[in-house]
Design an enzyme around this catalytic site. Sequence first.
Site, short mmCIF file in Angstrom:
data_model
loop_
_atom_site.label_atom_id
_atom_site.label_comp_id
_atom_site.label_asym_id
_atom_site.label_seq_id
_atom_site.Cartn_x
_atom_site.Cartn_y
_atom_site.Cartn_z
N ASP A 330 -18.26 21.11 20.66
CA ASP A 330 -18.06 19.80 20.07
C ASP A 330 -17.91 20.06 18.56
O ASP A 330 -18.46 21.04 18.03
CB ASP A 330 -19.28 18.92 20.35
N ASP A 527 -24.40 18.45 20.49
CA ASP A 527 -25.65 17.98 19.90
C ASP A 527 -25.92 16.50 20.16
O ASP A 527 -27.05 16.06 20.04
CB ASP A 527 -25.63 18.20 18.38
N ASP A 531 -22.73 14.11 24.44
CA ASP A 531 -22.42 15.46 24.92
C ASP A 531 -23.20 15.81 26.18
O ASP A 531 -22.91 16.83 26.82
CB ASP A 531 -22.74 16.50 23.84
#
Length: 632
Positions: A330, A527, A531
């Site tokens: 990400d 994080d 996610d």
Amino acid sequence: MTKKQKKTLARIIAVGIVFAVLMILDKTGPLDVLPLWGKFLLYFIPYLVIGYDVLLSSFRNIAHGNVFDEHFLMMVATLAAFGLSLLGDEAYSEALAVMLFYQTGEFFQGIAVGKSRKSITEMMSIAPDTAFVERNGKIEEIDPDEIAVGDILVVKAGEKIPTDGKVIEGESFLNTAALTGESVPRKAGVGDDVISGCVNGEGTLRIEATKEYEDSTVAKILDLVENASTRKARLENFITRFAKVYTPIVTIGAVLMAVLPPLFGIADLTWADSIRRACNFLIVSCPCALVISVPLGFFGGIGASSKIGVLVKGSNYLEAASELSTMVFDKTGTLTKGEFRVQKVLPADGFDENNLLHLAALGEGYSNHPIARSIREAYGKADTLDFSRVSNTKEEAGHGICANVDDKPLLLGNSPLLSAHGIEAAECKENGTIIYAAYDGKYAGCIVISDTVKDGAQEAIRELKNAGVKKTVMLTGDRADAASAVAQEIGIDEVKSDLLPADKVAAVEGLLKEKEGTNGKLGFVGDGINDAPVLMRADVGFAMGAIGSDAAIEAADIVLMDDDIRKIPKVIRIARHTMHIVRGNVIFAIAVKLLILVLSVFGLASMWAAVFGDVGVTMICVLASMTTLRAK
């Protein structure tokens, strides 16, 4: 060393001295004058001293229906050897030696297991024993479980922070080594968030509790540590199943080897020769080397990871990490700091920079999103904003915000949001996140916001490739050009941009399909709460423990306690070293044991060779497994 280990060591030394004296006397002749039963007692008494716990354990296991284990094999083999001595085939020394060396091996294995557990069990000491809470002007000492959200905690120098909270008074340096593996203390002052388990270095801090103890960082870490041993790797499960089937088979094989040759006159073997070969067969077939060294190797790998501030939730995840060939990241908060700053304000005709920022700050007034905060900070007069002018605010997922300012429609978001409301927006080609704005049905301009790349991100990607990861991918909701600029800066191979949260799962699904039929695994690093589904779908999920959401930490398989992605290649190297050692142990142990088993069948291996095939091989495997704890 525990009290039990000290007693065992004392027994080993005492019996070792007696054994050495008996061997000298036996070789020089003084024992030849003794009758058979006298010699038997001279060896059998120290045998009981050194091996009584093995015999008791075997009898207890038999009583509970668990017959075939290493204690049973040792008992049968050594008692059979004493039986041979009574039949005239003197095997006293071998019988005592087998039990003495077996106990010596078990002792050193216990030391090795304790050492490998130490790095993990040390983490258990991060839990605070008590907490000091200020109530009604008085400081009360309570159990951490009794802390409520909003309580004012008083933490003096040298004390552990009992639960997560925010500093409301005082300034200090916090020792986070037990949590993150970092030796450099972190400064904490008024307004800073602090996590449980850190040690206050100096001064006194007053902290407002933001979580109850059971929801705190330290409680979650302890839960992860306690449950790590229950998640076994495929190789561990195989060894467990193998031992359950293997031990009964070799026991039956030893019985047949002892009985059939003399019964049917095979190779003209006497009962004594046949039983001796069967004893050798039993001793060398003991699966200790596999049953002990394989879990010990994984435990060492998990311990080595915890030393650098990385929590691996189980040996199965360590095994999977060793096979990673694709890493997916990400972007925001993982590769970048998540600290958005307004870089440019580009107003359209009829608007100026201040006017555009003012409208955007009003529209984003109630949002906690980093982009919204950056717009309010750029406006610089957030306290003067009159939010009574704002009404009918609603968010269109993945697109932006719609609101009314002074009863006129305001749109803030991406270009599809404006297009959906029939407003043409001039394309902005600046690098960064572009917030397009429209007010009262007219295009008002755009605001360019960009994030900064994390320190060490470029190094982490380079080290991942050096560690054997073949492909790196970045997923982001940013526009393609902004995402490509970040990817190019840090060395990411592939970018998937303009993604909504649901699109990330689909992107990972697509990457997993590409890998079907290959041996490599896919890892994902994230994080945020959005996610969590992707972390669960990936073969190995890495979460940021310090700033990551609780949902992400729960869903992940491996947690980076200080959010330093440079530790990911280190964990992969530790995992690969662990698997190299564990597989090497399995191959070495099985090869040596098979060789001595075959030699035993043909009478070419003595009981001393059988002792090496069991205790010697086990010790070599254990020492090799210990190197996983020092893996770098």
